[in-house]
Enzyme design. Structure first.
Site, PDB file in Angstrom:
ATOM      1  N   LYS A  24     -15.770   5.384  -7.931  1.00 37.49           N
ATOM      2  CA  LYS A  24     -16.264   6.618  -7.313  1.00 37.49           C
ATOM      3  C   LYS A  24     -15.289   7.765  -7.577  1.00 37.49           C
ATOM      4  CE  LYS A  24     -15.604   7.332  -2.705  1.00 37.49           C
ATOM      5  NZ  LYS A  24     -14.868   8.576  -2.448  1.00 37.49           N
ATOM      6  N   ASN A  25     -14.016   7.533  -7.282  1.00 31.76           N
ATOM      7  CA  ASN A  25     -13.077   8.651  -7.356  1.00 31.76           C
ATOM      8  C   ASN A  25     -12.793   9.097  -8.793  1.00 31.76           C
ATOM      9  OD1 ASN A  25     -13.014   8.744  -4.624  1.00 31.76           O
ATOM     10  ND2 ASN A  25     -10.994   7.796  -4.384  1.00 31.76           N
ATOM     11  N   CYS A 118     -11.216  16.923   7.908  1.00 35.79           N
ATOM     12  CA  CYS A 118     -12.145  15.819   7.652  1.00 35.79           C
ATOM     13  C   CYS A 118     -12.239  14.979   8.911  1.00 35.79           C
ATOM     14  CB  CYS A 118     -11.725  15.019   6.430  1.00 35.79           C
ATOM     15  SG  CYS A 118     -10.592  13.710   6.772  1.00 35.79           S
ATOM     16  N   ARG A 123      -6.868  17.897   6.300  1.00 34.55           N
ATOM     17  CA  ARG A 123      -6.597  17.517   4.902  1.00 34.55           C
ATOM     18  C   ARG A 123      -6.488  18.815   4.118  1.00 34.55           C
ATOM     19  NH1 ARG A 123     -10.481  12.751   2.885  1.00 34.55           N
ATOM     20  NH2 ARG A 123      -9.286  12.872   0.961  1.00 34.55           N
ATOM     21  N   ASP A 306      -6.649   3.909   1.190  1.00 39.22           N
ATOM     22  CA  ASP A 306      -8.080   3.583   1.245  1.00 39.22           C
ATOM     23  C   ASP A 306      -8.339   2.102   1.567  1.00 39.22           C
ATOM     24  OD1 ASP A 306      -8.755   6.183   0.746  1.00 39.22           O
ATOM     25  OD2 ASP A 306      -9.315   5.895  -1.339  1.00 39.22           O
ATOM     26  N   ARG A 398     -21.701   6.372   1.033  1.00 40.73           N
ATOM     27  CA  ARG A 398     -20.972   7.351   0.224  1.00 40.73           C
ATOM     28  C   ARG A 398     -20.136   6.642  -0.834  1.00 40.73           C
ATOM     29  NH1 ARG A 398     -17.562  11.700   3.227  1.00 40.73           N
ATOM     30  NH2 ARG A 398     -17.176  12.017   1.035  1.00 40.73           N
TER      31      ARG A 398
HETATM   32  C1  UD1 Z   1      -7.827  11.121  -2.951  1.00 39.59           C
HETATM   33  C2  UD1 Z   1      -8.988  10.161  -2.824  1.00 39.59           C
HETATM   34  C3  UD1 Z   1      -8.967   9.485  -1.455  1.00 39.59           C
HETATM   35  C4  UD1 Z   1      -7.616   8.856  -1.162  1.00 39.59           C
HETATM   36  C5  UD1 Z   1      -6.485   9.854  -1.413  1.00 39.59           C
HETATM   37  C6  UD1 Z   1      -5.106   9.233  -1.307  1.00 39.59           C
HETATM   38  C7  UD1 Z   1     -10.677  11.187  -4.227  1.00 39.59           C
HETATM   39  C8  UD1 Z   1     -11.980  11.881  -4.312  1.00 39.59           C
HETATM   40  N1  UD1 Z   1     -10.215  10.890  -3.003  1.00 39.59           N
HETATM   41  O1  UD1 Z   1      -8.019  12.125  -1.964  1.00 39.59           O
HETATM   42  O2  UD1 Z   1      -9.985   8.483  -1.448  1.00 39.59           O
HETATM   43  O3  UD1 Z   1      -7.564   8.438   0.180  1.00 39.59           O
HETATM   44  O4  UD1 Z   1      -6.598  10.420  -2.729  1.00 39.59           O
HETATM   45  O5  UD1 Z   1      -4.970   8.206  -2.230  1.00 39.59           O
HETATM   46  O6  UD1 Z   1     -10.085  10.845  -5.232  1.00 39.59           O
HETATM   47  N2  UD1 Z   1      -1.983  17.083   0.558  1.00 39.59           N
HETATM   48  C9  UD1 Z   1      -1.441  18.289   0.932  1.00 39.59           C
HETATM   49  N3  UD1 Z   1      -1.916  19.409   0.331  1.00 39.59           N
HETATM   50  C10 UD1 Z   1      -2.898  19.402  -0.620  1.00 39.59           C
HETATM   51  C11 UD1 Z   1      -3.440  18.154  -0.998  1.00 39.59           C
HETATM   52  C12 UD1 Z   1      -2.961  17.003  -0.387  1.00 39.59           C
HETATM   53  O7  UD1 Z   1      -0.560  18.353   1.781  1.00 39.59           O
HETATM   54  O8  UD1 Z   1      -3.262  20.458  -1.123  1.00 39.59           O
HETATM   55  C13 UD1 Z   1      -1.490  15.827   1.190  1.00 39.59           C
HETATM   56  C14 UD1 Z   1      -2.570  15.124   2.006  1.00 39.59           C
HETATM   57  O9  UD1 Z   1      -2.665  15.645   3.307  1.00 39.59           O
HETATM   58  C15 UD1 Z   1      -2.105  13.695   1.970  1.00 39.59           C
HETATM   59  C16 UD1 Z   1      -1.437  13.567   0.590  1.00 39.59           C
HETATM   60  O10 UD1 Z   1      -1.208  14.898   0.155  1.00 39.59           O
HETATM   61  O11 UD1 Z   1      -1.121  13.470   2.960  1.00 39.59           O
HETATM   62  C17 UD1 Z   1      -2.288  12.861  -0.447  1.00 39.59           C
HETATM   63  O12 UD1 Z   1      -3.574  13.426  -0.510  1.00 39.59           O
HETATM   64  P1  UD1 Z   1      -4.371  13.533  -1.881  1.00 39.59           P
HETATM   65  O13 UD1 Z   1      -3.772  12.591  -2.851  1.00 39.59           O
HETATM   66  O14 UD1 Z   1      -4.475  14.955  -2.270  1.00 39.59           O
HETATM   67  O15 UD1 Z   1      -5.810  13.024  -1.467  1.00 39.59           O
HETATM   68  P2  UD1 Z   1      -7.189  13.479  -2.065  1.00 39.59           P
HETATM   69  O16 UD1 Z   1      -7.047  13.871  -3.486  1.00 39.59           O
HETATM   70  O17 UD1 Z   1      -7.852  14.432  -1.128  1.00 39.59           O
END
Ligand code: UD1
Length: 422
Positions: A24-25, A118, A123, A306, A398
């Site tokens: 999915k991701n 979320c 997030r 996850d 989802r």
């Molecule tokens: C992706 C995955 C999700 C998984 C997550 C962590 C997808 C669609 N989703 O989510 O299933 O749980 O990786 O492996 O691929 N952060 C910030 N600022 C930002 C972005 C992130 O502070 O702008 C922090 C987040 O709060 C979190 C950490 O970075 O603590 C990791 O998040 P991130 O890797 O960005 O997750 P997603 O890409 O949203």
């Protein structure tokens, strides 16, 4: 809204073979990447999931023609003429933010709704915005929208404070068409990011350091469409492994990638399960009662956040006490009160769950507000005594393709009941 529920009668050990679907991701990152070059793309091994149709709908709103045939999705980006991701779509799925980088890089303009919080807490997307800004885009936040503009992005050095899958993907997609060299430090190395980078290379991008935390990109003037086969979904695979471990089962996973699951496999072995694997299969044989094993989530190749909820279900019936910490998402514990309703003994202190394994969970009505939490409740239902009803399984739809059918084929007593408001 689809309010289907699952009814599970616990007690059966899982046995048999299950085929794992496409990631999915990875699909959610590669689909927006098609905005980077006009033309026809073909993706195979695509999972049939609600999140994929949400992304398809968003791209269609921008003018992408999408055709689906079995596990193949064909996209034609020739007629893209709208550069906006409206709130109504983004609020359904945060990964919609992935269109930001490609749109501003290719069309010089993007208007993308801020995702907001979320189900389990805040997030942020600050790293996405800062990264794209560093590449020279003018960014304004107006009425809940990110509005990004740039004549042509320019390469830059971007060092992320936090390793972020989404921000790495977004910046990478923007950098491939920027003028000059971009260096991304502390880049995410999750397999889905590697898959995205490899796809961008197929499209003609110049990327070095793929699969490492230091990625360099030499921007090119234009890219070409390409085809891709999605990598296997490591979280779906992991969920089935934990389901086997919970039920004292013996199952074989086909079409998975064991090398993406090393931390989970190691932890499962510590619980007493025996695992064997080849290039694209894993066999697991689990004892009747798993041993308690502590887990702390981490960025790849660490234990995935996850899989935290599903692990907590496993620990609920393990022999002994364990400590499960989520170091990525501190608030991701919406499943805990529901697991407690099923008889689990869990105490939560900030981002750490202290679990004392119980001999038997007991069926109840439960529900959750997010995907992996819902999966953990289904797994718990598989070993709970009597009937468990998991409400609002649209969260599961989802991210899991026909979860109930796959579990049923492994011997679980589970069925979907078409929903109305309960
Ligand atoms: C992706 C995955 C999700 C998984 C997550 C962590 C997808 C669609 N989703 O989510 O299933 O749980 O990786 O492996 O691929 N952060 C910030 N600022 C930002 C972005 C992130 O502070 O702008 C922090 C987040 O709060 C979190 C950490 O970075 O603590 C990791 O998040 P991130 O890797 O960005 O997750 P997603 O890409 O949203």
């Amino acid at each position: 809204m689809n309010l289907d529920k699952f009814i599970i009668n616990g007690g059966n050990s899982l046995k048999g073979t299950v085929t794992i679907g496409g990631s999915k991701n990875a699909a959610l990152a590669l689909m927006p990447a098609t905005l980077l070059a006009s033309g026809k793309y073909q993706f195979s091994n695509m999972p049939e999931l609600k999140d994929i149709s949400t992304m398809s709908r968003l791209l269609e709103m921008m003018g992408v023609d999408i055709e689906k045939k079995g596990d193949e999705v064909r996209l034609n980006t020739f007629r893209v003429n709208k550069f906006e991701a409206p709130y109504e779509q983004v609020k359904k799925m945060r990964a919609s933010i992935y269109v930001l980088g490609p749109l501003v890089a290719r069309y010089g303009y993007a208007k993308v709704s801020l995702p907001g919080g979320c189900a389990w807490g805040p997030r942020p997307v600050n790293l996405h915005i800062e990264g794209i800004k560093k590449l020279g885009a003018k960014i304004e936040i107006n009425q809940g929208y990110i509005i990004a503009e740039a004549k042509r992005l320019k390469g830059a050095r971007i060092s992320f404070d936090v390793s972020s899958v989404g921000a790495t993907g977004n910046v990478l997609m923007a950098a491939v068409l920027a003028k000059g060299m971009t260096v991304i430090e502390n880049a995410a190395i999750e397999p889905e990011i590697t898959a995205l980078a490899e796809f961008l290379v197929k499209m003609g991008a110049h990327i070095d350091g793929i699969g490492t935390t230091h990625i360099s990109v030499e921007g090119v003037d234009a890219l070409q469409p390409a085809n891709e086969t999605m990598i296997p979904d490591r979280i779906e695979a992991g969920t089935f492994l934990v389901a086997a471990a919970l039920t004292g089962g013996q199952i074989r996973l086909e079409k998975c990638n064991p090398s993406h699951l090393t931390s989970l496999i190691t932890k499962l072995e510590e619980t007493g399960s025996k695992l064997q694997m080849g290039d694209n299969w894993i066999k697991i044989k689990s004892p009747k009662i798993p041993k308690a094993v502590d887990v702390t989530t981490a960025v790849y190749p660490g234990f995935p956040t996850d899989m935290q909820a599903q692990w907590l279900s496993l620990m609920s019936v393990a022999k002994g006490a364990s400590v499960v910490t989520d170091a990525i998402y501190f608030d991701r514990f919406k499943h805990v009160p529901e697991l407690i309703r099923l008889g689990a003994n869990v105490e939560l202190n900030r981002n750490t769950a202290f679990v004392k394994g119980v001999k038997q969970l007991k069926g109840a009505k439960v529900m959750s507000t997010d995907l992996r939490a819902s999966a953990s409740l289904v797994l718990a239902g598989l070993v709970a005594d009597g009937k468990t009803e998991v409400l609002r399984v649209y969260h599961l739809d989802r991210g899991y393709e026909r979860l109930e059918k796959k579990l049923k084929s492994l011997g679980a007593k589970i069925c979907r009941v078409a929903g109305k408001e309960y």
